[in-house]
Design a protein around this motif. Structure first.
Motif, PDB file in Angstrom:
ATOM      1  N   PRO A  47       0.881  -1.463  -0.112  1.00 44.70           N
ATOM      2  CA  PRO A  47       0.073   0.157   0.144  1.00 44.70           C
ATOM      3  C   PRO A  47       0.904   1.280  -0.180  1.00 44.70           C
ATOM      4  O   PRO A  47       1.050   1.859   1.099  1.00 44.70           O
ATOM      5  CB  PRO A  47      -0.875  -0.156   1.156  1.00 44.70           C
ATOM      6  CG  PRO A  47       0.101  -1.003   2.189  1.00 44.70           C
ATOM      7  CD  PRO A  47       0.847  -1.970   1.360  1.00 44.70           C
ATOM      8  N   TYR A  48       1.558   1.710  -1.202  1.00 46.18           N
ATOM      9  CA  TYR A  48       2.445   2.419  -1.231  1.00 46.18           C
ATOM     10  C   TYR A  48       1.946   4.169  -0.691  1.00 46.18           C
ATOM     11  O   TYR A  48       2.943   4.639  -0.171  1.00 46.18           O
ATOM     12  CB  TYR A  48       2.799   2.771  -2.906  1.00 46.18           C
ATOM     13  CG  TYR A  48       1.777   3.227  -3.591  1.00 46.18           C
ATOM     14  CD1 TYR A  48       1.724   4.643  -3.891  1.00 46.18           C
ATOM     15  CD2 TYR A  48       1.109   2.379  -4.209  1.00 46.18           C
ATOM     16  CE1 TYR A  48       0.705   5.097  -4.869  1.00 46.18           C
ATOM     17  CE2 TYR A  48      -0.042   2.880  -5.261  1.00 46.18           C
ATOM     18  CZ  TYR A  48      -0.088   4.314  -5.582  1.00 46.18           C
ATOM     19  OH  TYR A  48      -0.955   4.648  -6.445  1.00 46.18           O
ATOM     20  N   ARG A  49       0.659   4.468  -1.013  1.00 46.71           N
ATOM     21  CA  ARG A  49       0.287   5.851  -0.209  1.00 46.71           C
ATOM     22  C   ARG A  49       0.061   5.914   1.158  1.00 46.71           C
ATOM     23  O   ARG A  49       0.820   6.746   1.556  1.00 46.71           O
ATOM     24  CB  ARG A  49      -0.990   6.277  -1.100  1.00 46.71           C
ATOM     25  CG  ARG A  49      -1.076   6.271  -2.421  1.00 46.71           C
ATOM     26  CD  ARG A  49      -2.601   6.997  -2.778  1.00 46.71           C
ATOM     27  NE  ARG A  49      -2.560   6.921  -4.059  1.00 46.71           N
ATOM     28  CZ  ARG A  49      -1.847   8.011  -5.099  1.00 46.71           C
ATOM     29  NH1 ARG A  49      -1.267   9.080  -4.206  1.00 46.71           N
ATOM     30  NH2 ARG A  49      -1.928   8.434  -6.177  1.00 46.71           N
ATOM     31  N   GLU A  50      -0.246   4.714   1.621  1.00 47.77           N
ATOM     32  CA  GLU A  50      -0.084   4.496   3.329  1.00 47.77           C
ATOM     33  C   GLU A  50       1.509   4.662   3.767  1.00 47.77           C
ATOM     34  O   GLU A  50       1.760   5.415   4.744  1.00 47.77           O
ATOM     35  CB  GLU A  50      -0.798   3.225   3.691  1.00 47.77           C
ATOM     36  CG  GLU A  50      -1.014   3.325   5.064  1.00 47.77           C
ATOM     37  CD  GLU A  50      -1.698   2.073   5.599  1.00 47.77           C
ATOM     38  OE1 GLU A  50      -1.773   1.773   6.717  1.00 47.77           O
ATOM     39  OE2 GLU A  50      -2.235   1.338   4.665  1.00 47.77           O
ATOM     40  N   LEU A 108       6.064   7.502   6.073  1.00 45.27           N
ATOM     41  CA  LEU A 108       7.513   8.176   5.960  1.00 45.27           C
ATOM     42  C   LEU A 108       7.562   9.613   5.899  1.00 45.27           C
ATOM     43  O   LEU A 108       8.500   9.866   6.440  1.00 45.27           O
ATOM     44  CB  LEU A 108       8.046   7.730   4.445  1.00 45.27           C
ATOM     45  CG  LEU A 108       8.266   6.095   4.153  1.00 45.27           C
ATOM     46  CD1 LEU A 108       8.601   5.980   3.002  1.00 45.27           C
ATOM     47  CD2 LEU A 108       9.240   5.507   5.183  1.00 45.27           C
ATOM     48  N   TYR A 109       6.654  10.354   5.141  1.00 50.86           N
ATOM     49  CA  TYR A 109       6.590  11.852   5.267  1.00 50.86           C
ATOM     50  C   TYR A 109       5.116  12.323   5.957  1.00 50.86           C
ATOM     51  O   TYR A 109       4.393  12.809   5.155  1.00 50.86           O
ATOM     52  CB  TYR A 109       6.798  12.135   4.021  1.00 50.86           C
ATOM     53  CG  TYR A 109       7.930  11.662   3.181  1.00 50.86           C
ATOM     54  CD1 TYR A 109       9.281  12.064   3.504  1.00 50.86           C
ATOM     55  CD2 TYR A 109       7.803  10.737   2.181  1.00 50.86           C
ATOM     56  CE1 TYR A 109      10.416  11.428   2.883  1.00 50.86           C
ATOM     57  CE2 TYR A 109       8.926  10.069   1.526  1.00 50.86           C
ATOM     58  CZ  TYR A 109      10.106  10.368   2.107  1.00 50.86           C
ATOM     59  OH  TYR A 109      11.049   9.657   1.378  1.00 50.86           O
ATOM     60  N   PRO A 110       5.291  12.277   7.255  1.00 52.93           N
ATOM     61  CA  PRO A 110       3.946  12.706   7.713  1.00 52.93           C
ATOM     62  C   PRO A 110       3.826  14.271   7.630  1.00 52.93           C
ATOM     63  O   PRO A 110       2.695  14.696   7.703  1.00 52.93           O
ATOM     64  CB  PRO A 110       4.185  12.277   9.395  1.00 52.93           C
ATOM     65  CG  PRO A 110       5.639  12.209   9.508  1.00 52.93           C
ATOM     66  CD  PRO A 110       6.028  11.438   8.274  1.00 52.93           C
ATOM     67  N   ASN A 111       4.939  14.975   7.739  1.00 51.58           N
ATOM     68  CA  ASN A 111       4.731  16.200   7.481  1.00 51.58           C
ATOM     69  C   ASN A 111       4.895  16.456   5.833  1.00 51.58           C
ATOM     70  O   ASN A 111       6.053  16.157   5.127  1.00 51.58           O
ATOM     71  CB  ASN A 111       6.118  17.064   7.935  1.00 51.58           C
ATOM     72  CG  ASN A 111       6.029  18.474   7.721  1.00 51.58           C
ATOM     73  OD1 ASN A 111       5.421  19.174   6.983  1.00 51.58           O
ATOM     74  ND2 ASN A 111       6.863  19.141   8.308  1.00 51.58           N
ATOM     75  N   SER A 112       3.994  17.053   5.086  1.00 44.14           N
ATOM     76  CA  SER A 112       4.151  17.181   3.627  1.00 44.14           C
ATOM     77  C   SER A 112       4.667  18.240   3.156  1.00 44.14           C
ATOM     78  O   SER A 112       4.625  18.491   1.876  1.00 44.14           O
ATOM     79  CB  SER A 112       2.568  17.138   3.061  1.00 44.14           C
ATOM     80  OG  SER A 112       1.977  18.166   3.647  1.00 44.14           O
ATOM     81  N   LYS A 113       5.411  19.049   3.881  1.00 38.62           N
ATOM     82  CA  LYS A 113       6.124  20.255   3.489  1.00 38.62           C
ATOM     83  C   LYS A 113       7.007  19.920   2.248  1.00 38.62           C
ATOM     84  O   LYS A 113       7.813  19.127   2.571  1.00 38.62           O
ATOM     85  CB  LYS A 113       6.829  21.191   4.599  1.00 38.62           C
ATOM     86  CG  LYS A 113       5.815  21.759   5.509  1.00 38.62           C
ATOM     87  CD  LYS A 113       6.553  22.381   6.724  1.00 38.62           C
ATOM     88  CE  LYS A 113       7.415  23.607   6.079  1.00 38.62           C
ATOM     89  NZ  LYS A 113       8.109  24.169   7.321  1.00 38.62           N
ATOM     90  N   GLU A 114       7.204  20.896   1.280  1.00 44.08           N
ATOM     91  CA  GLU A 114       8.372  20.596   0.287  1.00 44.08           C
ATOM     92  C   GLU A 114       9.441  20.931   0.681  1.00 44.08           C
ATOM     93  O   GLU A 114       9.646  22.066   1.707  1.00 44.08           O
ATOM     94  CB  GLU A 114       7.813  21.243  -0.969  1.00 44.08           C
ATOM     95  CG  GLU A 114       6.319  20.760  -1.750  1.00 44.08           C
ATOM     96  CD  GLU A 114       6.847  19.455  -2.427  1.00 44.08           C
ATOM     97  OE1 GLU A 114       7.836  19.196  -2.763  1.00 44.08           O
ATOM     98  OE2 GLU A 114       5.805  18.564  -2.586  1.00 44.08           O
TER      99      GLU A 114
END
Length: 524
Positions: A243-246, A251-257
């Motif tokens: 389940p790659y999106r999960e 892996l990156y709970p903070n979605s900041k670029e």
């Protein structure tokens, strides 16, 4: 009495007069007396060393150095001249030269019979003092630039000068058990490998069909080398039915670029702290010229498969920033690098071309002619070649797999990347998964104060490892190491035949190994 002898005797009188004036702290008068003695007898090396001492007491370090060297030129076995030279060099912050001077005096056959045990002890103590000064200076520089991202851990070890070909070494300050993280530290200077420069040349593109995966699959922090997979769909290509999106969200709970430098638009950073660190260390000088670095230096490094020029560019930028913004002298600014043994100058393909590029980058900076020379470039190249470590930060997906593997129950023969997700059996399936994820990792090179002060042994008691997602390096013990023992790592693959090991060490590092494993082989 001949005229010559009379002049010499008159010179001695002036020297003795100077000695008495020093004893009552009449330094200006003493200088005049010693100068008169030297005028009468230019070969009076004792008067030269005495005047060197007066200059030293008046904080005239360069004049002190000149007189000390002059006394040695007259009498190469004059022990006091070497000591005066070394302490003047120390005050000029030419620490490496000071240590080399003392080490030469201790071991030189020229001084054999004239240097006494008390002199040797004094010289060794001075070497230890100078070494401590260097480490304190470098530690202060590191402390000023350390972020809270990961605290540096170096309190279990100490760096001491050994002398000769070994230079310095790292020694334990307490007993260390096997498989212990002895130190954790950040590099003085580092850069990702030239293999991954495509992500900077292809900025602004999101073409995941590009053959150069490294330029499209992830972004790398320009400072600490932490990697971020650009898009969850990339994981779908690597993880199959997982389940790659999960997984991506975990892996990156903070979605900041990543943060792009607002000036040059070339460098990207994983955090504001990394951006601030890069700016304070080297990027302030490089930033206005990143277009030249991107258009000229990057292509050269890619074409010639060279990473060292990228590191050297940052080394020169750090020296110039230290001179321009911290008002430091040139000799002080290069201390963090000249602390390392360089084995002369290392020439590589395109040196002159790279130097020309660097001069065009830094052309408007002061003291450029003193800093940017081909000799200094090759010295820095040699320092990297003989000392720097490879940096292999773990990707977050690898850290996740490692965590799940360690935490899996004893009788469980599989891992799950997310709760209730597909099972990945240990053995070949897990190895295949790790292999498919290799493109998520980057590597580079860096210069570390402690890790790169460790000497080599073909039977090492420790190893340098990368155990986080950034460029921090860990010295991890392989065996128990008693208090006061030297920490030794292997610079090469130590399981090779003895002759192969020796050839590789001579070719890459310019020395022959005399560790117990090699000497036992010779005896047998």
């Amino acid at each position: 009495m001949s005229d010559t002898r009379q002049v010499v005797e008159e010179g001695k009188i002036w020297r003795e007069k100077g000695n008495k004036q020093v004893s009552v702290k009449e330094y200006d008068s003493a200088l005049e007396s010693y100068t008169q003695a030297i005028r009468l007898n230019p070969s009076d090396y004792a008067a030269l060393t005495n005047r060197s001492w007066v200059y030293f007491l008046q904080s005239k370090w360069q004049s002190s150095l000149v007189d000390a060297q002059a006394s040695i030129n007259i009498n190469q076995s004059w022990v006091k001249g070497y000591y005066r030279k070394a302490i003047a060099l120390k005050q000029l912050k030419r620490y490496r030269d000071a240590i080399d001077t003392l080490d030469y005096a201790i071991k030189s056959p020229v001084l054999k019979g004239t240097i006494h045990l008390t002199d040797t002890k004094l010289f060794i103590n001075e070497i230890d003092t100078i070494t401590k000064s260097i480490i304190d200076y470098m530690t202060l520089q590191q402390d000023e630039k350390t972020t809270t991202k990961q605290h540096q851990q170096v309190d279990k070890v100490d760096i001491k000068m050994i002398g000769g070909d070994l230079g310095k070494g790292v020694f334990t300050q307490t007993g260390i058990q096997a498989n212990t993280a002895v130190t954790v530290e950040y590099p003085l200077v580092s850069h990702i490998s030239c293999k991954y420069l495509g992500q900077y040349l292809d900025q602004g593109t999101n073409n995941n069909n590009n053959n150069n995966k490294s330029s499209t699959w992830y972004q790398t922090c320009s400072h600490c080398m932490e990697n971020r997979i650009r898009d969850p769909t990339i994981l779908s290509k690597l993880l199959g039915d997982q389940p790659y999106r999960e997984i991506y969200s975990s892996l990156y709970p903070n979605s900041k670029e990543y943060i792009v430098c607002g000036h040059c638009k070339v460098e990207y950073y994983c955090s504001e702290s990394c951006q601030q660190l890069a700016w304070s260390q080297y990027h302030q000088i490089q930033c206005p010229h990143m277009s030249i670095i991107k258009q000229q230096l990057y292509p050269h490094c890619i074409e010639n498969e060279q990473t060292n020029p990228l590191i050297i560019s940052r080394m020169f930028a750090m020296v110039l920033q230290s001179i321009i913004y911290q008002q430091k002298e040139f000799t002080e600014s290069i201390i963090p690098f000249t602390f390392f043994i360089s084995n002369g100058q290392w020439q590589s393909k395109g040196d002159e071309k790279v130097l020309s590029i660097l001069k065009s980058i830094f052309k408007n900076e002061s003291q450029l002619d003193q800093v940017l020379t081909i000799e200094r470039y090759r010295q820095f190249n040699s320092i990297i070649q003989c000392n720097a470590s490879k940096i292999n930060p773990l990707s977050r997906i690898h850290m996740l797999i490692e965590k799940n593997t360690i935490e899996s129950p004893a009788l469980q023969d599989y891992i799950q990347l997310v709760e209730d997700g597909p099972k990945v059996p240990f053995g070949e399936p897990l190895l295949n998964l790790l292999e498919s994820l290799s493109d998520c990792c980057v590597h580079g090179s860096g210069l570390y104060v402690y890790a790169n002060s460790c000497n080599h042994s073909c039977s090492p008691n420790a190893a340098i490892t990368n155990e986080s997602t950034n460029f921090s390096a860990t010295i991890r013990s392989i065996t128990d190491i008693p208090n006061g023992n030297q920490i030794e790592i292997s610079y090469i693959e130590e399981d090779q035949p003895s002759q192969t090991r020796q050839s590789e060490l001579i070719d890459k590092y310019k020395f022959k190994c005399h560790c117990q494993k090699c000497t036992n082989r010779i005896i047998k």
